[in-house]
Design an enzyme around this catalytic site. Structure first.
Site, PDB file in Angstrom:
ATOM      1  N   HIS A  96    -103.293 -35.178 -29.000  1.00  0.00           N
ATOM      2  CA  HIS A  96    -102.677 -34.634 -27.793  1.00  0.00           C
ATOM      3  C   HIS A  96    -102.977 -35.560 -26.609  1.00  0.00           C
ATOM      4  O   HIS A  96    -103.770 -36.501 -26.735  1.00  0.00           O
ATOM      5  CB  HIS A  96    -103.195 -33.209 -27.520  1.00  0.00           C
TER       6      HIS A  96
HETATM    7  P1  TYD Z   1    -108.321 -28.606 -29.339  1.00  0.00           P
HETATM    8  O1  TYD Z   1    -108.325 -29.172 -27.966  1.00  0.00           O
HETATM    9  O2  TYD Z   1    -106.997 -28.438 -30.013  1.00  0.00           O
HETATM   10  O3  TYD Z   1    -109.262 -29.461 -30.293  1.00  0.00           O
HETATM   11  P2  TYD Z   1    -109.195 -30.996 -30.696  1.00  0.00           P
HETATM   12  O4  TYD Z   1    -108.293 -31.693 -29.746  1.00  0.00           O
HETATM   13  O5  TYD Z   1    -110.583 -31.433 -30.592  1.00  0.00           O
HETATM   14  O6  TYD Z   1    -108.710 -31.095 -32.086  1.00  0.00           O
HETATM   15  O7  TYD Z   1    -109.078 -27.215 -29.288  1.00  0.00           O
HETATM   16  C1  TYD Z   1    -109.285 -26.437 -30.435  1.00  0.00           C
HETATM   17  C2  TYD Z   1    -109.239 -24.981 -30.026  1.00  0.00           C
HETATM   18  O8  TYD Z   1    -110.265 -24.676 -29.086  1.00  0.00           O
HETATM   19  C3  TYD Z   1    -107.913 -24.587 -29.390  1.00  0.00           C
HETATM   20  O9  TYD Z   1    -107.595 -23.283 -29.869  1.00  0.00           O
HETATM   21  C4  TYD Z   1    -108.235 -24.505 -27.919  1.00  0.00           C
HETATM   22  C5  TYD Z   1    -109.696 -24.135 -27.906  1.00  0.00           C
HETATM   23  N1  TYD Z   1    -110.416 -24.678 -26.736  1.00  0.00           N
HETATM   24  C6  TYD Z   1    -110.812 -23.824 -25.714  1.00  0.00           C
HETATM   25  O10 TYD Z   1    -110.558 -22.611 -25.739  1.00  0.00           O
HETATM   26  N2  TYD Z   1    -111.495 -24.351 -24.649  1.00  0.00           N
HETATM   27  C7  TYD Z   1    -111.795 -25.671 -24.567  1.00  0.00           C
HETATM   28  O11 TYD Z   1    -112.439 -26.122 -23.582  1.00  0.00           O
HETATM   29  C8  TYD Z   1    -111.373 -26.544 -25.638  1.00  0.00           C
HETATM   30  C9  TYD Z   1    -111.676 -28.026 -25.599  1.00  0.00           C
HETATM   31  C10 TYD Z   1    -110.690 -26.005 -26.687  1.00  0.00           C
END
Ligand code: TYD
Length: 137
Positions: free
Chosen positions: A54
């Site tokens: 992302h």
């Molecule tokens: P995500 O950002 O998609 O993880 P990565 O990019 O590391 O693969 O986040 C995973 C899940 O956690 C998603 O459901 C959103 C949640 N999340 C929060 O609620 N708060 C946060 O600060 C972060 C970073 C993620």
């Protein structure tokens, strides 16, 4: 948005060393270029898994390999580069408008992330064509 992968740099962090081990201190606006509003960390990452995939519209981040190692692919829509993080006294500064993917996590790796803003789902671009459109590419 005109940000580029060349705006994303690996910053040396401080390290106070003694025979009982090391300590690294990170203070918002002091040795990192933003106020830290949120800290999160990734751990227990199964072998072969990737994270990220992302970009953010406004968020600044610093990513540290607090333990172990992993690779970070940075992509500004035109150029790409891969940064290997494997030391807890270096942090990768990522500006807004950069697509990133994290992969090749070593066993036991801990990916520590310092963020300039609290969590906001609206700040995420999880669709690559949407990201390119944001970059006006
Ligand atoms: P995500 O950002 O998609 O993880 P990565 O990019 O590391 O693969 O986040 C995973 C899940 O956690 C998603 O459901 C959103 C949640 N999340 C929060 O609620 N708060 C946060 O600060 C972060 C970073 C993620």
């Amino acid at each position: 948005m005109a940000s580029s992968i060349y705006d994303c740099v690996v910053l040396p962090l401080n390290k106070i060393h003694n025979r009982a081990g090391n300590i690294t201190i990170i203070e918002g606006q002091e040795n990192v270029p933003f106020d830290i509003k949120r800290i999160y960390y990734l751990y227990d990452i199964p072998g072969g898994e990737a994270r990220g995939g992302h970009a953010h519209k406004a968020l600044y981040q610093i990513i540290v390999a607090a333990s172990g190692a992993f690779d970070v692919l940075l992509d500004d829509g035109v150029n790409k580069k891969v940064v290997t993080l494997n030391r807890p006294d270096y942090g990768l500064f990522i500006v807004p408008g950069i697509w990133r993917e994290l992969y090749e996590f070593s066993s036991g790796a801990i990916c520590l992330v310092l963020a300039s803003e609290k969590y906001d789902a609206v700040d995420y671009m999880r669709d690559y064509p949407e990201f390119l459109n944001f970059k006006k590419i």
